[in-house]
Design a protein around this motif. Structure first.
Motif, PDB file in Angstrom:
ATOM      1  N   LEU A  27       0.829  -1.209   0.000  1.00 26.51           N
ATOM      2  CA  LEU A  27       0.000   0.000   0.000  1.00 26.51           C
ATOM      3  C   LEU A  27       0.865   1.261   0.000  1.00 26.51           C
ATOM      4  O   LEU A  27       0.512   2.267  -0.626  1.00 26.51           O
ATOM      5  CB  LEU A  27      -0.928  -0.004   1.219  1.00 26.51           C
ATOM      6  N   GLU A  28       1.993   1.194   0.697  1.00 25.75           N
ATOM      7  CA  GLU A  28       2.899   2.344   0.712  1.00 25.75           C
ATOM      8  C   GLU A  28       3.440   2.624  -0.687  1.00 25.75           C
ATOM      9  O   GLU A  28       3.557   3.783  -1.103  1.00 25.75           O
ATOM     10  CB  GLU A  28       4.050   2.098   1.682  1.00 25.75           C
ATOM     11  N   LEU A  29       3.756   1.571  -1.425  1.00 23.51           N
ATOM     12  CA  LEU A  29       4.265   1.736  -2.782  1.00 23.51           C
ATOM     13  C   LEU A  29       3.227   2.363  -3.706  1.00 23.51           C
ATOM     14  O   LEU A  29       3.575   3.087  -4.645  1.00 23.51           O
ATOM     15  CB  LEU A  29       4.717   0.381  -3.343  1.00 23.51           C
ATOM     16  N   SER A  30       1.952   2.090  -3.410  1.00 23.63           N
ATOM     17  CA  SER A  30       0.879   2.646  -4.242  1.00 23.63           C
ATOM     18  C   SER A  30       0.326   3.954  -3.675  1.00 23.63           C
ATOM     19  O   SER A  30      -0.691   4.458  -4.149  1.00 23.63           O
ATOM     20  CB  SER A  30      -0.254   1.623  -4.388  1.00 23.63           C
ATOM     21  N   ASN A  31       0.982   4.476  -2.625  1.00 24.92           N
ATOM     22  CA  ASN A  31       0.595   5.749  -1.996  1.00 24.92           C
ATOM     23  C   ASN A  31      -0.816   5.731  -1.418  1.00 24.92           C
ATOM     24  O   ASN A  31      -1.492   6.756  -1.375  1.00 24.92           O
ATOM     25  CB  ASN A  31       0.717   6.908  -3.005  1.00 24.92           C
ATOM     26  N   VAL A  39      -6.716   2.987  15.098  1.00 25.26           N
ATOM     27  CA  VAL A  39      -7.529   3.516  16.205  1.00 25.26           C
ATOM     28  C   VAL A  39      -7.266   5.014  16.335  1.00 25.26           C
ATOM     29  O   VAL A  39      -6.170   5.428  16.719  1.00 25.26           O
ATOM     30  CB  VAL A  39      -7.188   2.801  17.527  1.00 25.26           C
ATOM     31  N   ILE A  40      -8.283   5.824  16.020  1.00 16.93           N
ATOM     32  CA  ILE A  40      -8.187   7.271  16.166  1.00 16.93           C
ATOM     33  C   ILE A  40      -9.139   7.693  17.287  1.00 16.93           C
ATOM     34  O   ILE A  40     -10.357   7.723  17.096  1.00 16.93           O
ATOM     35  CB  ILE A  40      -8.540   7.997  14.852  1.00 16.93           C
ATOM     36  N   TYR A  91      -4.335   6.477   3.649  1.00 11.75           N
ATOM     37  CA  TYR A  91      -5.799   6.344   3.608  1.00 11.75           C
ATOM     38  C   TYR A  91      -6.234   5.091   4.371  1.00 11.75           C
ATOM     39  O   TYR A  91      -7.198   5.120   5.153  1.00 11.75           O
ATOM     40  CB  TYR A  91      -6.267   6.265   2.155  1.00 11.75           C
ATOM     41  N   PHE A  92      -5.524   3.994   4.155  1.00  6.73           N
ATOM     42  CA  PHE A  92      -5.874   2.725   4.793  1.00  6.73           C
ATOM     43  C   PHE A  92      -5.733   2.796   6.311  1.00  6.73           C
ATOM     44  O   PHE A  92      -6.642   2.411   7.055  1.00  6.73           O
ATOM     45  CB  PHE A  92      -4.978   1.619   4.226  1.00  6.73           C
ATOM     46  N   VAL A  93      -4.583   3.288   6.787  1.00  6.42           N
ATOM     47  CA  VAL A  93      -4.332   3.337   8.230  1.00  6.42           C
ATOM     48  C   VAL A  93      -5.283   4.307   8.920  1.00  6.42           C
ATOM     49  O   VAL A  93      -5.750   4.046  10.036  1.00  6.42           O
ATOM     50  CB  VAL A  93      -2.862   3.723   8.502  1.00  6.42           C
ATOM     51  N   ILE A 151       3.315   7.241   6.377  1.00  7.99           N
ATOM     52  CA  ILE A 151       1.868   7.195   6.621  1.00  7.99           C
ATOM     53  C   ILE A 151       1.361   8.628   6.771  1.00  7.99           C
ATOM     54  O   ILE A 151       1.367   9.202   7.857  1.00  7.99           O
ATOM     55  CB  ILE A 151       1.544   6.381   7.892  1.00  7.99           C
ATOM     56  N   PRO A 152       0.938   9.249   5.678  1.00  7.08           N
ATOM     57  CA  PRO A 152       0.426  10.625   5.749  1.00  7.08           C
ATOM     58  C   PRO A 152      -0.955  10.642   6.394  1.00  7.08           C
ATOM     59  O   PRO A 152      -1.626   9.607   6.469  1.00  7.08           O
ATOM     60  CB  PRO A 152       0.365  11.039   4.269  1.00  7.08           C
TER      61      PRO A 152
END
Length: 232
Positions: free
Chosen positions: A34-38, A49-50, A42-44, A202-203
């Motif tokens: 997922l990191e490679l696909s940027n 847990v937010i 969004y996923f995290v 992880i933006p």
């Protein structure tokens, strides 16, 4: 210091422990893709847990809109999924190493089903405490640190005199030594300082950027110790 095994004999194969390690590693490999696909951020931010999102959804459901309970249920799923997400190479390696060494003996005395329930419950309870401690936090909290701290607490309570076979790497020389299990309580918390090494991108603002993460692991350690004490 790298723990590799203990001197506690296990009569049954730690099947659940193997599965937990396998699932954690598989999900981390997925995170790398997922990191490679940027799309990792969004996923995290959807499955980590937010605290602000969960506490906000509960407040909205209780006082303003009962239909918001659907959002509460959806966000609550992150309490389980977040246990299996990790934010760096050092975090996944450290957690899986401790799970490998200490988890098998705890599973051996609890049994497969109860061990799985203990792992998940400890992880969830730790996250709940983190939400209560800082309900306005907008940074995702991820990782199985709380669950593994609970396993360490249970292990120390059950096997206080166990000896852990350890490798001490000095540049290119690896020295095998034997350390008491109790020592690893201190080493567990010390190594948390290095969990930022090899962090994933992880933006927008990363993960686990709060002191509540550290204290959540103190809670996890206490949960494991109390559980094993009551089991006696």
């Amino acid at each position: 210091m790298i723990p590799i095994s203990d001197n506690i004999r296990c009569w049954n194969k730690p099947i659940i422990n193997y599965w937990l390690i396998g699932i954690n590693i598989a999900i981390f490999v997925w995170e790398l893709q997922l990191e490679l696909s940027n799309t990792l951020g969004y996923f995290v931010n959807n499955w980590g847990v937010i605290p602000a999102q969960i506490s906000g959804a509960i407040t909205n459901a209780l006082f303003f809109n009962s239909a918001a309970w659907i959002i509460v249920i959806w966000r609550s799923c992150s309490l389980i999924f977040g246990i299996f997400l990790h934010g760096s190479f050092s975090q996944i390696l450290g957690n899986m190493l401790f799970l490998w060494v200490f988890g098998k003996s705890v599973e051996n005395i609890l049994g497969h089903r109860r061990y799985l329930g203990f792992y998940l419950a400890a992880g969830i309870l730790t996250e709940v405490v983190q939400i209560l401690a800082e309900p306005s936090l907008t940074v995702p909290l991820i990782g199985g640190n709380g669950a593994i701290a609970a396993i360490l607490g249970a292990y120390i309570m059950k096997f206080p005199k166990a000896k852990i076979d350890t490798i001490l790497p000095l540049i290119i020389v690896y020295i095998p030594i034997e350390l008491p299990a109790f020592f690893y309580i201190f080493w567990w918390f010390l190594q948390q300082l290095f969990y930022g090494i090899g962090s994933l991108n992880i933006p927008p603002i990363g993960v686990n950027q709060s002191a509540v993460v550290f204290w959540g692991q103190v809670v996890g350690l206490s949960i494991g110790a109390v559980f094993m004490r009551l089991k006696k």
